[in-house]
Design an enzyme around this catalytic site. Structure first.
Site, short mmCIF file in Angstrom:
data_model
loop_
_atom_site.label_atom_id
_atom_site.label_comp_id
_atom_site.label_asym_id
_atom_site.label_seq_id
_atom_site.Cartn_x
_atom_site.Cartn_y
_atom_site.Cartn_z
N ASN A 180 62.95 88.80 76.80
CA ASN A 180 62.84 89.64 77.75
C ASN A 180 61.02 88.79 78.10
OD1 ASN A 180 61.76 89.93 75.81
ND2 ASN A 180 61.45 92.33 75.73
N SER A 238 66.02 90.29 57.05
CA SER A 238 64.37 88.95 56.28
C SER A 238 64.45 89.43 54.44
CB SER A 238 63.13 89.87 56.63
OG SER A 238 62.02 89.85 55.65
N TYR A 260 58.19 97.71 59.88
CA TYR A 260 59.07 96.78 60.99
C TYR A 260 60.22 96.75 59.49
CZ TYR A 260 60.55 91.31 60.04
OH TYR A 260 60.97 90.53 60.50
N LYS A 320 64.93 96.25 59.77
CA LYS A 320 66.08 95.40 58.70
C LYS A 320 67.13 96.00 58.33
CE LYS A 320 63.89 91.87 61.09
NZ LYS A 320 64.37 91.36 62.29
P1 NAD Z 1 59.74 85.71 67.82
O1 NAD Z 1 58.86 86.90 68.15
O2 NAD Z 1 59.56 84.60 68.13
O3 NAD Z 1 61.48 85.86 68.97
C1 NAD Z 1 61.86 87.33 69.38
C2 NAD Z 1 62.23 87.14 70.32
O4 NAD Z 1 63.35 87.94 71.60
C3 NAD Z 1 60.89 86.48 71.22
O5 NAD Z 1 60.98 85.22 72.37
C4 NAD Z 1 60.51 87.81 72.51
O6 NAD Z 1 59.70 87.80 73.06
C5 NAD Z 1 62.57 88.70 72.43
N1 NAD Z 1 62.67 89.70 71.93
C6 NAD Z 1 62.20 90.52 71.55
N2 NAD Z 1 62.08 91.43 72.30
C7 NAD Z 1 63.20 92.04 73.35
C8 NAD Z 1 64.09 92.51 73.84
N3 NAD Z 1 63.97 93.41 73.62
N4 NAD Z 1 65.11 91.72 74.73
C9 NAD Z 1 64.95 90.34 74.85
N5 NAD Z 1 64.39 89.56 73.99
C10 NAD Z 1 63.10 90.67 73.60
O7 NAD Z 1 60.16 85.47 66.51
P2 NAD Z 1 60.80 85.04 65.59
O8 NAD Z 1 59.05 85.11 64.62
O9 NAD Z 1 61.60 84.03 66.09
O10 NAD Z 1 61.65 86.06 64.80
C11 NAD Z 1 62.87 85.63 65.46
C12 NAD Z 1 63.63 87.09 64.31
O11 NAD Z 1 64.05 87.00 63.17
C13 NAD Z 1 62.89 89.10 64.43
O12 NAD Z 1 64.24 89.51 64.51
C14 NAD Z 1 62.07 89.12 63.54
O13 NAD Z 1 62.23 89.75 62.66
C15 NAD Z 1 63.05 87.87 61.97
N6 NAD Z 1 62.73 87.71 60.78
C16 NAD Z 1 61.39 86.44 61.23
C17 NAD Z 1 60.71 86.35 60.38
C18 NAD Z 1 59.16 85.19 60.36
O14 NAD Z 1 58.78 85.64 59.40
N7 NAD Z 1 59.19 84.44 61.93
C19 NAD Z 1 61.00 86.41 58.93
C20 NAD Z 1 62.08 87.13 58.42
C21 NAD Z 1 62.92 87.67 59.84
C1 UD1 Z 2 55.25 88.78 56.15
C2 UD1 Z 2 56.26 90.35 56.16
C3 UD1 Z 2 57.06 90.52 55.80
C4 UD1 Z 2 57.87 89.38 57.13
C5 UD1 Z 2 57.27 87.76 57.09
C6 UD1 Z 2 57.00 86.86 57.90
C7 UD1 Z 2 53.62 91.99 55.10
C8 UD1 Z 2 53.54 92.25 54.20
N1 UD1 Z 2 54.90 91.31 54.81
O1 UD1 Z 2 55.33 88.33 55.05
O2 UD1 Z 2 57.59 91.42 56.58
O3 UD1 Z 2 58.93 89.18 57.03
O4 UD1 Z 2 55.72 88.27 56.83
O5 UD1 Z 2 57.23 87.11 59.41
O6 UD1 Z 2 53.16 91.78 56.30
N2 UD1 Z 2 47.86 85.49 54.06
C9 UD1 Z 2 46.51 85.58 53.31
N3 UD1 Z 2 45.64 85.60 54.07
C10 UD1 Z 2 45.98 85.59 55.66
C11 UD1 Z 2 47.56 85.37 55.82
C12 UD1 Z 2 48.36 85.47 55.24
O7 UD1 Z 2 45.78 85.35 52.94
O8 UD1 Z 2 45.52 85.44 56.78
C13 UD1 Z 2 48.17 85.43 52.52
C14 UD1 Z 2 49.48 87.42 52.05
O9 UD1 Z 2 48.54 87.64 52.16
C15 UD1 Z 2 50.79 86.83 52.22
C16 UD1 Z 2 50.95 85.60 52.03
O10 UD1 Z 2 49.73 84.97 52.60
O11 UD1 Z 2 50.38 86.77 50.50
C17 UD1 Z 2 51.76 85.19 53.22
O12 UD1 Z 2 51.40 86.23 54.28
P1 UD1 Z 2 52.68 85.53 55.72
O13 UD1 Z 2 53.31 84.70 55.95
O14 UD1 Z 2 52.42 87.20 55.90
O15 UD1 Z 2 54.37 86.80 55.02
P2 UD1 Z 2 54.22 87.71 53.98
O16 UD1 Z 2 53.38 88.57 53.72
O17 UD1 Z 2 54.53 87.11 52.92
#
Ligand code: NAD
Ligand code: UD1
Length: 341
Positions: free
Chosen positions: A32, A124, A149, A153
């Protein structure tokens, strides 16, 4: 196989689409565009060298999902469609529970009605919560999450496992990502956060490119080697390859399986900053600030199960992650908007 990527225009979905197509699979993207844009789909097609079918739809819209499944004989769904900003989830819990849980239920119902046999889910490391010792291993119980969040998950994993228990024809693969960073080596697709980045790597990259003045490092008094937090950062293309393996595994197995996707090696915030400076030849100004609420000092994956069962192992180094992030950021200083506006 024909793989439907729910949320496939986003950061991880776009890289997964490219790797799936490179491995000979076909993809359909449903998004979306609440946190992405159609330009990402154009670039996926460019990198794959063939068109990509994309539907603009909300995954919570069951009629729309049924119509898509009726028009296409989908073999597997990958469910990326979630809201993912931890801080925002604390302020807007209902929106997070509604979107993340409802997309999952709608997908499962529509799949059941249309006979789609398998689903791979973006989970995650956050589901390990605060209690488990690291390295995290799949046999550990879920822990308590510090924010909505994380709870979505944890709940979605439970829903998917229960659905697999009840339906012997269903295959569920839960992928627990550690900290995905990096971008496609071409610099054409990458992470494009809206507004101020919450996560470390996009913030570092925006400082290096001049969009932000400096990074604040949240805490330097943790019980870690240099006092800053340590995380298991994984290159997004390695993560995408893990999805290709998971989709192929799901086609020949039933029931639910969970896999960590991480490297097994943690790096500290300071190590990331210095590696980024080395690979971008830019300086990244930073200052130390107070700890961020909810942060754990350190955690990383035991990734042995994915290696043994899926035959998958992260290959790319921290330098690769920094170099590719910089290529994406320097070629697209404003993200996807620089070309489309
Ligand atoms: P992202 O936001 O870039 O991608 C998610 C996509 O889903 C987006 O394009 C958004 O527009 C779409 N979306 C959200 N709700 C929707 C809906 N109701 N209908 C249709 N589309 C919808 O995020 P990402 O980093 O690519 O993450 C993908 C998945 O992985 C997510 O579920 C996120 O929670 C999970 N995840 C991400 C990380 C990370 O660090 N990026 C870490 C752990 C888990
Ligand atoms: C975060 C989320 C986690 C999610 C993951 C990936 C929290 C508490 N956890 O993980 O649930 O799955 O992102 O999307 O938010 N940091 C700085 N300065 C910044 C940003 C980050 O020092 O501006 C530090 C943070 O304190 C942390 C590390 O960088 O120690 C990594 O941070 P981040 O990239 O946000 O990932 P997580 O906290 O591990």
């Amino acid at each position: 196989m024909l793989v439907l990527l729910a949320g496939g225009a986003g950061y991880i979905g776009s890289h997964t689409a490219v790797e799936l197509m490179a491995a000979g699979h076909d993809v359909i993207i449903v998004d979306n565009y609440s946190n992405s844009c159609p330009e990402a789909v154009e670039r996926i097609a460019e990198l794959a060298g063939r068109p990509v079918q994309a539907y603009e739809a909300d995954v919570k819209d069951k009629a729309a999902m049924l119509a898509i499944f009726q028009q296409n004989k989908v073999d597997c769904v990958i469910h990326f469609a979630g809201l993912k900003a931890v801080g925002e989830s604390v302020r807007k819990p209902l929106e997070y529970y509604r979107n993340n849980i409802d997309t999952t239920l709608t997908l499962l119902e529509a799949m059941r009605e249309c006979g789609v046999p398998s689903i791979v889910f973006s989970s995650s490391a956050t589901v390990y919560g605060e209690e488990n010792p690291y390295p995290y291993i799949e046999t550990m119980p879920h822990g308590s999450c510090s924010n909505p969040y994380g709870w979505t998950k944890s709940m979605m994993e439970q829903i998917l496992e229960d659905a697999a228990k009840a339906d012997p024809g269903l295959s569920v693969v839960l992928l627990r990502y550690f900290n995905p960073i990096g971008a496609h080596a071409s610099g054409r697709i990458g992470e494009d956060p809206q507004g101020v980045p919450n996560n470390l790597m996009p913030y570092v990259a925006q400082v290096a490119v001049g969009r932000r003045d400096h990074l604040t490092i949240f805490g330097n008094d943790y019980p870690t080697p240099d006092g800053t937090c340590r995380r298991d950062h994984i290159h997004v293309v390695d993560l995408a390859d893990g999805h290709v393996k998971a989709v192929e595994y799901a086609a020949s197995h039933k029931g639910a399986e969970v896999f960590n996707l991480g490297t097994g090696t943690p790096y500290s915030v300071l190590e990331i900053v210095h590696a980024f400076e080395r690979n971008s030849e830019k300086s990244v100004k930073f200052e130390f600030g107070p700890r961020r609420e909810g942060d754990l000092a350190e955690f990383w994956a035991n990734a042995d199960k994915a290696a043994a069962v899926l035959g998958w192992k992260a290959e790319r180094t921290l330098d690769d992650m920094c170099r590719d992030t910089w290529k994406w950021q320097s070629m697209n200083p404003q993200g996807y908007r620089s070309e489309s506006e």
